[in-house]
Design a protein around this motif. Sequence first.
Motif, PDB file in Angstrom:
ATOM      1  N   MET A   1       0.837  -1.175   0.000  1.00 13.12           N
ATOM      2  CA  MET A   1       0.000   0.000   0.000  1.00 13.12           C
ATOM      3  C   MET A   1       0.885   1.242   0.000  1.00 13.12           C
ATOM      4  N   ASP A   2       0.602   2.220  -0.791  1.00 13.34           N
ATOM      5  CA  ASP A   2       1.359   3.464  -0.868  1.00 13.34           C
ATOM      6  C   ASP A   2       1.140   4.246   0.423  1.00 13.34           C
ATOM      7  N   GLN A   3       2.230   4.651   1.078  1.00 16.95           N
ATOM      8  CA  GLN A   3       2.118   5.364   2.348  1.00 16.95           C
ATOM      9  C   GLN A   3       1.386   6.690   2.205  1.00 16.95           C
ATOM     10  N   HIS A   4       1.450   7.312   1.032  1.00 17.52           N
ATOM     11  CA  HIS A   4       0.756   8.579   0.815  1.00 17.52           C
ATOM     12  C   HIS A   4      -0.760   8.383   0.892  1.00 17.52           C
ATOM     13  N   ASN A   5      -1.260   7.266   0.403  1.00 13.77           N
ATOM     14  CA  ASN A   5      -2.695   6.989   0.430  1.00 13.77           C
ATOM     15  C   ASN A   5      -3.160   6.393   1.761  1.00 13.77           C
ATOM     16  N   GLU A   6      -2.239   5.864   2.543  1.00  9.98           N
ATOM     17  CA  GLU A   6      -2.614   5.171   3.769  1.00  9.98           C
ATOM     18  C   GLU A   6      -3.400   6.051   4.749  1.00  9.98           C
ATOM     19  N   PRO A   7      -2.968   7.299   5.039  1.00  4.13           N
ATOM     20  CA  PRO A   7      -3.755   8.105   5.973  1.00  4.13           C
ATOM     21  C   PRO A   7      -5.187   8.328   5.491  1.00  4.13           C
ATOM     22  N   GLN A   8      -5.368   8.540   4.202  1.00  6.38           N
ATOM     23  CA  GLN A   8      -6.720   8.713   3.672  1.00  6.38           C
ATOM     24  C   GLN A   8      -7.515   7.426   3.838  1.00  6.38           C
ATOM     25  N   THR A   9      -6.918   6.314   3.540  1.00  6.49           N
ATOM     26  CA  THR A   9      -7.583   5.031   3.684  1.00  6.49           C
ATOM     27  C   THR A   9      -7.938   4.791   5.150  1.00  6.49           C
ATOM     28  N   ARG A  10      -7.013   5.073   6.038  1.00  3.01           N
ATOM     29  CA  ARG A  10      -7.262   4.909   7.463  1.00  3.01           C
ATOM     30  C   ARG A  10      -8.408   5.821   7.908  1.00  3.01           C
ATOM     31  N   ALA A  11      -8.390   7.058   7.441  1.00  2.00           N
ATOM     32  CA  ALA A  11      -9.452   8.007   7.791  1.00  2.00           C
ATOM     33  C   ALA A  11     -10.798   7.514   7.260  1.00  2.00           C
ATOM     34  N   ASP A  12     -10.802   6.967   6.044  1.00  2.00           N
ATOM     35  CA  ASP A  12     -12.032   6.423   5.480  1.00  2.00           C
ATOM     36  C   ASP A  12     -12.546   5.250   6.317  1.00  2.00           C
ATOM     37  N   LEU A  13     -11.634   4.403   6.758  1.00  2.00           N
ATOM     38  CA  LEU A  13     -12.022   3.260   7.584  1.00  2.00           C
ATOM     39  C   LEU A  13     -12.598   3.721   8.917  1.00  2.00           C
ATOM     40  N   ILE A  14     -11.979   4.731   9.510  1.00  2.00           N
ATOM     41  CA  ILE A  14     -12.479   5.247  10.781  1.00  2.00           C
ATOM     42  C   ILE A  14     -13.850   5.881  10.601  1.00  2.00           C
ATOM     43  N   ASP A  15     -14.033   6.637   9.524  1.00  2.00           N
ATOM     44  CA  ASP A  15     -15.342   7.229   9.239  1.00  2.00           C
ATOM     45  C   ASP A  15     -16.404   6.141   9.077  1.00  2.00           C
ATOM     46  N   ARG A  16     -16.054   5.096   8.335  1.00  2.00           N
ATOM     47  CA  ARG A  16     -17.010   4.002   8.124  1.00  2.00           C
ATOM     48  C   ARG A  16     -17.309   3.290   9.444  1.00  2.00           C
ATOM     49  N   LEU A  17     -16.281   3.103  10.271  1.00  2.00           N
ATOM     50  CA  LEU A  17     -16.464   2.486  11.578  1.00  2.00           C
ATOM     51  C   LEU A  17     -17.435   3.309  12.425  1.00  2.00           C
TER      52      LEU A  17
END
Length: 79
Positions: free
Chosen positions: A1-17
Amino acid sequence: MDQHNEPQTRADLIDRLKEVRAAAVEHARIARELARERRRLIEALLASGLSQSDIARELGVTRQAIQKMVEAGAERPRR
């Protein structure tokens, strides 16, 4: 996974959670309301002269299941 996209992905996961958690809380609230309504209906039928066995036959469940439904919807003191 590209580290640049990881924070966005993590934020998306937290929002979905957070969305899923909110939905689960709402569903639990609705389930409690339905259990109370079910208990009121069963108690009204019992007061009208039906037995737990009669109600159980109508619902296709056991008499013990009716007893549990009544107990499950009963108001309990808050801790």
